[in-house]
Design an enzyme around this catalytic site. Structure first.
Site, short mmCIF file in Angstrom:
data_model
loop_
_atom_site.label_atom_id
_atom_site.label_comp_id
_atom_site.label_asym_id
_atom_site.label_seq_id
_atom_site.Cartn_x
_atom_site.Cartn_y
_atom_site.Cartn_z
N SER A 281 -13.39 1.33 2.71
CA SER A 281 -12.35 1.04 1.72
C SER A 281 -11.34 2.16 1.63
O SER A 281 -11.67 3.29 1.25
CB SER A 281 -12.99 0.83 0.33
OG SER A 281 -11.99 0.89 -0.66
N SER B 207 0.84 -1.21 0.00
CA SER B 207 0.00 0.00 0.00
C SER B 207 0.87 1.26 0.00
O SER B 207 0.60 2.22 -0.73
CB SER B 207 -0.87 0.04 1.26
OG SER B 207 -1.80 -0.99 1.25
N ARG C 298 -2.48 -14.49 -2.06
CA ARG C 298 -2.60 -14.78 -0.62
C ARG C 298 -3.17 -16.17 -0.36
O ARG C 298 -2.89 -16.77 0.67
CB ARG C 298 -3.42 -13.70 0.08
CG ARG C 298 -2.79 -12.31 -0.04
CD ARG C 298 -3.29 -11.36 1.02
NE ARG C 298 -3.10 -9.98 0.62
CZ ARG C 298 -1.95 -9.31 0.68
NH1 ARG C 298 -0.86 -9.89 1.14
NH2 ARG C 298 -1.87 -8.05 0.28
N ASP D 132 -6.90 -8.11 4.61
CA ASP D 132 -6.07 -8.94 3.72
C ASP D 132 -5.58 -10.22 4.39
O ASP D 132 -4.88 -11.02 3.76
CB ASP D 132 -4.86 -8.12 3.24
CG ASP D 132 -5.29 -6.96 2.34
OD1 ASP D 132 -6.33 -7.08 1.66
OD2 ASP D 132 -4.60 -5.93 2.34
N GLY E 209 -5.72 -3.94 -7.53
CA GLY E 209 -6.91 -3.14 -7.25
C GLY E 209 -6.53 -1.77 -6.73
O GLY E 209 -7.15 -0.76 -7.07
N ARG F 58 1.45 4.27 -3.12
CA ARG F 58 1.19 5.68 -2.85
C ARG F 58 2.46 6.52 -2.98
O ARG F 58 2.40 7.69 -3.42
CB ARG F 58 0.61 5.84 -1.44
CG ARG F 58 -0.84 5.32 -1.36
CD ARG F 58 -1.20 5.00 0.06
NE ARG F 58 -2.62 4.71 0.26
CZ ARG F 58 -3.21 3.53 0.04
NH1 ARG F 58 -2.49 2.50 -0.43
NH2 ARG F 58 -4.49 3.35 0.27
#
Ligand code: S3P
Length: 430
Positions: free
Chosen positions: A167, A22, A387, A315, A94, A26
Site C-alpha cells: 500500500s 495521487s 470508478r 485502481d 482514503g 501529495r
C-alpha cells in the site's frame, strides 16, 4: 444523480485527461510543509484533492487558486501548521485520510479525521498500528474505522516497518510521520507500490533513499518549496483506453498521460488481451514519464491476469472487468483481495453490475472469473463508487440496451467532467 447510457458511436478525437489524484494530494501536503512558496500546475480539481487542500487551509496554510488546476501554496514550514478548530473532513479520500494520519500523528496539537459514509467503512489499522509502533497515539472507532482522533504532542521515533499489505498510502503515511521522528524510518513493502511520495520528497529537497519496494529517511529534515507539474491521471485515462478498445471503429488519442511504471499494469494487461495501444510523443512531466496514448478498436481475448501486476493496476479493475466482459474467452483475476476494501467492495459490486447486464461472473475471495457474453441493458448500482460508475458508462457503449447507472455523483471525486469529455469523444451518456 444517475446516468443513462447506451450504445454510442465510434470514439474519435483527442482527449485531455485531468491531473493525477495521487500526485495532487501529495503536492498540496508537501508544499504546505515546505519553507517558501510552491506552485502546483495541473492540480486535479476533484472533490478528494480539494478536500485535502481545504484541510490545510483549516490548519492555517494560505492556498491561492489563480486559475483552475493551479494552486499557489504558501508553505508554513515543517512545524508551522495550526491546530484545526473542527474535525477535518477527507470526504471520500482514503489517500487523504491515511497520509494525513501519518502527518498529524507528529503534530503538537490534537486533531480528528473524518470522511463520508464510504470512507468511514475503510480499514485504518493498517496505518494506525505501524504509527503506534513509532509512538503515535490514535483512537479509531470499533474495528479500526474512522473517525480517527489523533493525540498531538507525541515525540515519534523511527522504526523499520515490514508491511504485510502492498500500500502506497501506508508507506506514505509512515514516511510523513518519519519526517518528524527521531532517527530513521524505513519501509519494506511486499510488492513495490507507487513511489510518488518518495520522488516528491526528493523534489522538495529531502534526503532519502528509495528503490522499488523500499524507502528510508532520516527525521528532522526541512522541505524547500518547489514547483510541481502534475501529469494526467492514468487511472482516469483507463476508462477511455477500455472504451476505445471495445467500441468498433474507434481511434482515440489521450494526450500526455502519466506512465509511472507502478501505475500502468492495465496497459500491459490490455496489450496481452490484444488491445491496440500506441505510445507517441513520449516525454517527461514533473519528473514522471508521460506519452500520448493512441488507442484503436481491437478484438480482445480473455487472459489470466498475472498476480504480480495487481499492485500496478489496483485502481483499474472496474475498467478491466468491462474489457473482460467484451473479450473472447474468460478472464481470471486472483490475488486482488484489496479490491474488497476500496471505495466499495469492487469485486462484489462489479460482479453484481455485470450480472445485471447479462454477464456471468464467478466470484472468489480474492478475485473473479468473468465469462464474456453480449452486454444487455439493465439497472446497475455504483454503490457511490466513482470508478464503478465510469466502468458501467463504458460498458453501456457496447450494450444492446440502455444501462441505467445509479448514484454517480462521486465521479466528481476523481474525474470531474468525465461525462462531458466522454460525450465529446462519442459516448452516449446523459
Ligand atoms: C493511492 C494508493 C492506492 C490506490 C489509491 C491511491 C495513493 O491505495 O488504490 O487510489 O495515492 O497512494 P493503497 O495504498 O490502499 O493500495
Amino acid at each position: 444523480m444517475d446516468w443513462r447510457a447506451g450504445a454510442g458511436s465510434a470514439l474519435h478525437g483527442s482527449v485531455s485527461i485531468p491531473g493525477d489524484k495521487s500526485v495532487s494530494h501529495r503536492a498540496i501536503m508537501l508544499a504546505a510543509l515546505a519553507d517558501g512558496v510552491s506552485t502546483i500546475d495541473g492540480f486535479l480539481e476533484g472533490e478528494d484533492t480539494r478536500a485535502t487542500a481545504a484541510i490545510f487551509s483549516n490548519m492555517g496554510v494560505r492556498i491561492d487558486t489563480p486559475s483552475p488546476s493551479r494552486r499557489i501554496v504558501h508553505g508554513v514550514g515543517i512545524d508551522g501548521l495550526h491546530a484545526p478548530v473542527a474535525p477535518l473532513d477527507c470526504g471520500n479520500a482514503g489517500t487523504g485520510m491515511r497520509l494525513l494520519a501519518g502527518l498529524l500523528a507528529a503534530q503538537r496539537f490534537d486533531s480528528t479525521l473524518t470522511g463520508d459514509d464510504s470512507l468511514r467503512k475503510r480499514p485504518m489499522r493498517r496505518v494506525t498500528d505501524p504509527l503506534a509502533a513509532m509512538g503515535a497515539w490514535i483512537d479509531a472507532s470499533d474495528g479500526g474505522l474512522p473517525p480517527l482522533h489523533i493525540h498531538g504532542g507525541r515525540q515519534l521515533h523511527g522504526a523499520r516497518h515490514a508491511l504485510d499489505v502492498a500500500s502506497a498510502q501506508v508507506k506514505s503515511a509512515l514516511l510523513l510521520a518519519g519526517l518528524y521522528a527521531q532517527g530513521d524510518t524505513e519501509v519494506v513493502e511486499p510488492h513495490p507500490t507507487r513511489d510518488y511520495t518518495e520522488r516528491m520528497l526528493a523534489a522538495f529537497d529531502v534526503d532519502l533513499e528509495f528503490s522499488p519496494g523500499y524507502a528510508r529517511l532520516r527525521g528532522g529534515q526541512r522541505l524547500r518549496a518547489t514547483d510541481v507539474v502534475v501529469p494526467a491521471d492514468f487511472s482516469s485515462a483507463a476508462f477511455f483506453l477500455v472504451a476505445a478498445s471495445i467500441v468498433p471503429g474507434s481511434d482515440l488519442c489521450l494526450r500526455a498521460v502519466g506512465l509511472n511504471p507502478r501505475r500502468t499494469g492495465l496497459l500491459h494487461v490490455l496489450r496481452h488481451m490484444g488491445a491496440d495501444i500506441e505510445e507517441v510523443n513520449a516525454s517527461h512531466c514533473g519528473g514522471e514519464p508521460v506519452a500520448d496514448l493512441r488507442v484503436r478498436h481491437a478484438q480482445l481475448r480473455g487472459i489470466e491476469v498475472s498476480e504480480a501486476l495487481v499492485p500496478d493496476m489496483i485502481d483499474e479493475f472496474p475498467a478491466l472487468f468491462v474489457a473482460a466482459a467484451c473479450a473472447e474467452g474468460p478472464t481470471v483475476v486472483r490475488g486482488a483481495a484489496e479490491l474488497r476494501v476500496k471505495e466499495s467492495d469492487r469485486i462484489a459490486v462489479m460482479a453484481e453490475g455485470l450480472r445485471a447486464t447479462g454477464i456471468q461472473v464467478d466470484e472468489t475471495p480474492d478475485g473473479a472469473t468473468i465469462h464474456p457474453a453480449p452486454l444487455r441493458g439493465g439497472i446497475v448500482h455504483s454503490h457511490a463508487d466513482h470508478r464503478i460508475a465510469m466502468a458501467f458508462a463504458v460498458a453501456a457503449q457496447v450494450a444492446t440496451g440502455e444501462i441505467h447507472i445509479c448514484d454517480v455523483a462521486n465521479v466528481a471525486t476523481s474525474f470531474p467532467g468525465f461525462d462531458a469529455l466522454a460525450r465529446e469523444a462519442g459516448f452516449n451518456l446523459t
